[in-house]
Write a protein that holds these residues in place. Sequence first.
Motif, mmCIF file in Angstrom:
data_model
loop_
_atom_site.group_PDB
_atom_site.id
_atom_site.type_symbol
_atom_site.label_atom_id
_atom_site.label_comp_id
_atom_site.label_asym_id
_atom_site.label_seq_id
_atom_site.Cartn_x
_atom_site.Cartn_y
_atom_site.Cartn_z
ATOM 1 N N LEU A 202 0.653 -9.819 -6.305
ATOM 2 C CA LEU A 202 0.456 -10.616 -5.754
ATOM 3 C C LEU A 202 0.439 -11.472 -4.160
ATOM 4 O O LEU A 202 -0.220 -11.181 -3.122
ATOM 5 C CB LEU A 202 -0.363 -11.834 -6.932
ATOM 6 N N THR A 203 2.237 -12.046 -4.267
ATOM 7 C CA THR A 203 2.493 -12.622 -3.368
ATOM 8 C C THR A 203 2.449 -11.714 -2.596
ATOM 9 O O THR A 203 2.700 -11.804 -1.475
ATOM 10 C CB THR A 203 3.109 -13.379 -4.098
ATOM 11 N N GLU A 204 3.206 -10.208 -2.520
ATOM 12 C CA GLU A 204 3.929 -9.551 -1.352
ATOM 13 C C GLU A 204 2.586 -8.935 -0.617
ATOM 14 O O GLU A 204 2.672 -8.927 0.608
ATOM 15 C CB GLU A 204 4.506 -8.932 -2.059
ATOM 16 N N ILE A 205 0.965 -8.586 -1.427
ATOM 17 C CA ILE A 205 0.031 -8.282 -0.468
ATOM 18 C C ILE A 205 -0.863 -9.226 0.027
ATOM 19 O O ILE A 205 -0.757 -9.050 1.735
ATOM 20 C CB ILE A 205 -0.911 -8.144 -2.275
ATOM 21 N N ALA A 206 -0.341 -10.678 -0.493
ATOM 22 C CA ALA A 206 -1.274 -12.054 0.705
ATOM 23 C C ALA A 206 -0.334 -11.453 1.113
ATOM 24 O O ALA A 206 -0.556 -11.442 2.962
ATOM 25 C CB ALA A 206 -0.702 -13.121 -0.676
ATOM 26 N N LEU A 207 1.113 -12.047 1.673
ATOM 27 C CA LEU A 207 2.503 -12.478 2.757
ATOM 28 C C LEU A 207 1.536 -10.678 3.027
ATOM 29 O O LEU A 207 2.278 -10.750 4.364
ATOM 30 C CB LEU A 207 3.801 -11.962 1.961
ATOM 31 N N ALA A 208 1.668 -9.477 3.033
ATOM 32 C CA ALA A 208 1.454 -8.283 4.027
ATOM 33 C C ALA A 208 0.478 -8.848 4.653
ATOM 34 O O ALA A 208 0.442 -7.580 6.325
ATOM 35 C CB ALA A 208 0.890 -7.055 2.852
ATOM 36 N N PHE A 209 -0.422 -9.256 4.681
ATOM 37 C CA PHE A 209 -1.834 -9.762 4.901
ATOM 38 C C PHE A 209 -1.777 -10.460 6.650
ATOM 39 O O PHE A 209 -2.078 -10.395 7.599
ATOM 40 C CB PHE A 209 -2.913 -9.736 4.330
#
Length: 381
Positions: free
Chosen positions: A310-317
Amino acid sequence: MNAMNDGQHGVTMEELAQNELAGVGACTTAAVPGIAQLGLYLLVFMAISWAMMFFIPTAFLFTVILPASFYLLYSLVVFSPLVSGGWPFAPPLGSWRPGQSYWKPGLATTALLVVVSFAGPLFTSTIYPRIPLFPVGFWWGIILFTVTLWYSMVWNGWPLNQKCSPAVRGIGGGLIILLITALLWQLVNLSGTPVAGATYDPAGPFQAEWFFGLLVWIIVWIQAFSNVLTFQQWPFYKLGQPWGQVANTVMCIVLGWLCWTISLKFMSPTFSFAAVAGSIIGMQNFHGAIFGYYPFLKYKQPKRGICNFLTEIALAFVWIALLRVLMQPIAAKVQAAGLPFDINVVSVLYTLHFIALLTLIHNFYFLRAPLPPSGPPPAPE
């Protein structure tokens, strides 16, 4: 970062390193870098990468260096702890020993990677499959990169890993990857590309550019369920070898195909595979390899993996928005050169072919100097 176990209780490369190279652990006992230090570390490599993309002549960069860099990524992984155990020069199983300078494995292995980056494209352009480096080298290269990550992060170098010598693991593993790449190349067709109808067109079932996007999305899930990132092969390692790897492979392909085909219904192909998927891949890499799953290391899998993902997806955006600004000058140079790369593709090349590549070379082979070397990841549970 290290290879996974026999399917029972987590990673074992740490044990292997302790048994075969006593004292390597001593070099990792220095104070663990703080989050601010690691953030600065990432910023330094972002700046170096941006400067390289901006100042290297654009046509040479995008038509020669970048398609050839797939072999740099391939050899980076093959000679890392994930496949060869660091053989021939780096820890834990190469010739480096505690107390020796980090320049020895760093410079020697980097030179080896550069040699492979010359030899690989030379082979594929003159011997097999006799393709031009640009643009076809990109389509061959993504297959090579995907198979490399799949062999090292899903299959853990099986069956050679931990059963053969480091040299056999490295050379044998590298040849296995190349063989599978050659087989998968037969699935590609070049219709709709500038080289459609060329004699080297495999005329397979999957259009090359479509297949490229599919493989990038498959890499997202290879890394998500990899031995060293995000979920650390949870829950597949519980099935043992090779059934856990088979199940993991099927899951990565199915999820990659779903993400690719569904995303194409509401976003452009390059935004899907380059901006979104490429940024997720980058954040998985940075979060695991640089920041050590911060701040979720205290959790066991699957809670650790869910929080990681979840953190990695948020950081991706956040990363996508940041690169919309940072990549504008480079994208403008690419457009002025008449090259077929939009800002999405420029961004993913910056993320994976520069920042990720340079940080991993520095982590694996220069032992993250001057920061203390990173240790192996903890067991999933």
